[in-house]
Write an enzyme that holds these catalytic residues in place. Structure first.
Site, PDB file in Angstrom:
ATOM      1  CG  ASP A  39      -0.108  -0.262   2.529  1.00  0.00           C
ATOM      2  OD1 ASP A  39       1.209  -0.446   2.496  1.00  0.00           O
ATOM      3  OD2 ASP A  39      -0.761  -0.078   3.472  1.00  0.00           O
ATOM      4  CG  HIS A 245      20.688   7.141 -19.553  1.00  0.00           C
ATOM      5  ND1 HIS A 245      19.754   6.862 -20.244  1.00  0.00           N
ATOM      6  CD2 HIS A 245      21.078   8.258 -19.583  1.00  0.00           C
ATOM      7  CE1 HIS A 245      19.645   7.845 -21.199  1.00  0.00           C
ATOM      8  NE2 HIS A 245      20.326   8.686 -20.669  1.00  0.00           N
ATOM      9  CG  ASP A 262      24.010  14.033 -15.944  1.00  0.00           C
ATOM     10  OD1 ASP A 262      23.174  15.043 -15.704  1.00  0.00           O
ATOM     11  OD2 ASP A 262      23.848  13.632 -17.126  1.00  0.00           O
ATOM     12  CG  ASP A 273      20.553  17.789 -17.722  1.00  0.00           C
ATOM     13  OD1 ASP A 273      21.369  17.094 -17.005  1.00  0.00           O
ATOM     14  OD2 ASP A 273      20.228  17.498 -18.863  1.00  0.00           O
ATOM     15  CG  HIS A 352      25.842  11.830 -25.555  1.00  0.00           C
ATOM     16  ND1 HIS A 352      26.076  13.105 -25.368  1.00  0.00           N
ATOM     17  CD2 HIS A 352      26.928  11.165 -25.043  1.00  0.00           C
ATOM     18  CE1 HIS A 352      27.014  13.448 -24.954  1.00  0.00           C
ATOM     19  NE2 HIS A 352      27.490  12.247 -24.339  1.00  0.00           N
ATOM     20  CG  HIS A 356      18.298  17.605 -23.482  1.00  0.00           C
ATOM     21  ND1 HIS A 356      17.802  18.133 -22.316  1.00  0.00           N
ATOM     22  CD2 HIS A 356      19.514  16.980 -23.134  1.00  0.00           C
ATOM     23  CE1 HIS A 356      18.509  17.714 -21.412  1.00  0.00           C
ATOM     24  NE2 HIS A 356      19.600  16.939 -21.775  1.00  0.00           N
ATOM     25  CG  HIS A 363      15.828  14.395 -21.901  1.00  0.00           C
ATOM     26  ND1 HIS A 363      15.784  13.003 -21.806  1.00  0.00           N
ATOM     27  CD2 HIS A 363      16.877  14.908 -21.821  1.00  0.00           C
ATOM     28  CE1 HIS A 363      17.145  12.633 -21.607  1.00  0.00           C
ATOM     29  NE2 HIS A 363      17.696  14.012 -21.405  1.00  0.00           N
ATOM     30  CD  GLU A 388      23.459  16.666 -22.396  1.00  0.00           C
ATOM     31  OE1 GLU A 388      24.046  15.814 -21.636  1.00  0.00           O
ATOM     32  OE2 GLU A 388      22.497  16.973 -22.398  1.00  0.00           O
ATOM     33  CE1 TYR A 392      30.359   9.979 -21.623  1.00  0.00           C
ATOM     34  CE2 TYR A 392      30.194  10.254 -23.793  1.00  0.00           C
ATOM     35  CZ  TYR A 392      29.824  10.692 -22.598  1.00  0.00           C
ATOM     36  OH  TYR A 392      29.146  11.622 -22.265  1.00  0.00           O
ATOM     37  NE  ARG A 409      26.664  13.497 -19.795  1.00  0.00           N
ATOM     38  CZ  ARG A 409      26.926  12.491 -19.225  1.00  0.00           C
ATOM     39  NH1 ARG A 409      27.316  11.448 -20.049  1.00  0.00           N
ATOM     40  NH2 ARG A 409      26.184  11.911 -18.149  1.00  0.00           N
ATOM     41  CD  GLU A 411      23.758  18.111 -19.101  1.00  0.00           C
ATOM     42  OE1 GLU A 411      23.866  17.029 -18.420  1.00  0.00           O
ATOM     43  OE2 GLU A 411      22.662  18.229 -19.568  1.00  0.00           O
TER      44      GLU A 411
HETATM   45  N1  GLY Z   1      20.912  14.072 -17.528  1.00  0.00           N
HETATM   46  C1  GLY Z   1      20.222  13.540 -18.624  1.00  0.00           C
HETATM   47  C2  GLY Z   1      20.790  14.372 -19.727  1.00  0.00           C
HETATM   48  O1  GLY Z   1      21.967  14.998 -19.775  1.00  0.00           O
HETATM   49  O2  GLY Z   1      20.415  14.275 -20.696  1.00  0.00           O
HETATM   50 MN    MN Z   2      21.059  16.940 -20.400  1.00  0.00          MN
HETATM   51 MN    MN Z   3      22.609  15.538 -17.612  1.00  0.00          MN
END
Ligand code: GLY
Ligand code: MN
Ligand code: MN
Length: 442
Positions: A39, A245, A262, A273, A352, A356, A363, A388, A392, A409, A411
């Site tokens: 529950d 991820h 991240d 982000d 990637h 975004h 996103h 970003e 890698y 990365r 960002e």
């Molecule tokens: N944290 C998700 C991205 O950077 O898109």
């Molecule tokens: Mn991002």
């Molecule tokens: Mn991110």
């Protein structure tokens, strides 16, 4: 004391939305409550479009918009219930929905016939339905069955079903261009998040676990008034950074490895982000420094380029060009830049996109292309984007072995302005010297 923010004008948003749907009906069910086990529920967060139009956070609610009725904005909400309120806290109820949330009419959602009848009545006066199919199958079935009922009520007219449009196409566009009040919330989320990244740089040391840093980030977010995380924090030591991820966050931090974080705080339904990478022992190795500098060069160059008239695709192409040059300098790639780009030789190292839309969702919604979806759309003042790029070299990487296990990365969150842009995340340093000095300060 933090500067007070301008209030969000939900009523103005509804007016704009109603103008855009013309002779349409629009339905927004609240986000469903999801059982975690027995529950106990998962943490509840209202659906972004639902909140955008109402500011209302309770589950089991429905928004119904219908221009051609006397009550264009109706809410169906949980009825007042003293027992439920004893366990779960205050329920606004239909009267409160009218008084405090601007509903033209409000009813209990616990009697399904009240919404069903209002919806069919509104649909009979409308020429199009705005409803997001595919989010919730029970709701899809309910809407179809009510549409059938409405068609039957029309009698033998020969007319077909109402066309169904995704309201996200309208709301995505509205949400894409941020108002001053929205930009302020994103900036607050960015400041909270930047500060948390800085404290992570100060506390992370070899011998700690990734989850200790994850916990410190959460502490810093909530401690500064963030409602929740904008998305699951990625706290990735060493080669975990190459898992894009990664969310397990349970590894021991080794000496001489990097930590990629991240993570973003959500403030008043707007999320930051940010990604930063730093050495756990406070000093980049020469190899880490080489890769970091390459990514930083691409990232800074993309930030410089982000302004009205450029597209996300332009930024991505630019990131590719810079990274390919850097990978050539580092002897990771060999050959002519044009053919390396044509063959996408960079993909194993930069798999990637470069950014975004950012807003209520990490996103965020909104078209990336022109209305006919054939050309990339230009950036406009009021848009908020992430920038970003990354490189890698995972365990199975075909790159030079000296780079194995390095994942970087960087960002930032960037508000597009009429003269260029404003980086919202400058509070989180990204220059090597600044990072090393923060990491070495305790
Ligand atoms: N944290 C998700 C991205 O950077 O898109
Ligand atoms: Mn991002
Ligand atoms: Mn991110």
């Amino acid at each position: 004391m933090k500067k007070p923010l301008h209030p969000i004008d939900f009523s103005h948003r509804r007016k704009q939305f109603l103008t855009k749907i013309k002779k349409g009906v629009a339905v927004f069910p609240a986000a469903p409550e999801v059982i975690r086990n027995n529950d106990v529920h998962h943490e509840y967060r209202q659906d972004s479009n639902f909140f955008y139009l109402s500011g209302f956070e309770e589950p089991n609610s429905i928004l119904l918009f219908a221009n051609q009725t006397k009550t264009p904005f109706q809410m169906f909400v949980q009825p007042k219930d003293t027992t439920k309120e004893l366990w779960e806290g205050k329920i606004i109820g239909p009267e409160g929905a009218k008084k405090k949330f601007g509903a033209d009419a409000a009813f209990s959602s616990s009697d399904p016939s009240l919404f069903n009848e209002a919806f069919v009545k509104a649909l009979l006066e409308a020429d199009v339905l705005y409803y997001r199919l595919g989010l919730n199958e029970d709701w899809d079935r309910r809407i179809f069955s009510l549409m059938k009922k409405a068609v039957r009520q029309l009698g033998r007219t020969g007319r077909g079903f109402w066309p169904i449009h995704d309201p996200n196409e309208i709301l995505g566009e509205m949400r894409l261009i941020k108002t001053r009040a929205e930009a302020e919330r994103l900036e607050r989320a960015a400041n909270i998040t930047a500060e948390a990244h800085v404290s992570a740089m100060k506390i992370a040391k070899p011998g700690m676990f990734e989850y200790e840093i994850e916990a410190a980030l959460y502490h810093a977010f909530r401690g500064q008034g963030a409602g929740r995380l904008g998305y699951g924090s990625i706290v990735a030591g060493g080669s975990n950074a190459c898992v894009l991820h990664y969310v397990a966050n349970n590894k021991y931090l080794e000496d001489k490895e990097l930590l990629l974080i991240d993570a973003g705080a959500e403030f008043d339904y707007y999320t930051a982000d940010i990604t930063r990478c730093f050495p756990t022992n406070g000093q980049f190795t020469p190899e880490q420094r080489e890769i970091y500098s390459a990514v930083l060069k691409a990232q800074k160059s993309c930030v410089k380029m982000a302004r009205p008239g450029k597209s996300m695709k332009d930024l991505h192409n630019h990131a590719i060009e810079v990274l390919v040059e850097e990978l050539k300098n580092l002897k990771v790639l060999k050959g002519s830049s044009a053919s390396l780009i044509k063959q996408k030789a960079y993909l194993p190292f930069f798999p990637h996109g470069t950014g975004h839309w950012l807003g209520m969702d990490v996103h965020d919604s909104g078209r990336y292309f022109s209305e006919s979806y054939d050309t990339p759309r230009h950036l406009e003042p009021g848009m908020v984007i992430t920038i970003e790029p990354g490189l890698y070299f995972g365990e199975s990487s075909k790159g030079p072995s000296k780079y194995k296990g390095i994942g970087i990365r960087i960002e930032d969150d960037v508000l597009i302005t009429s003269s260029g842009n404003k980086v919202l995340t400058t509070g989180a340093p990204k220059e090597i010297e600044e990072i090393e000095s923060l990491c070495q300060s305790t």
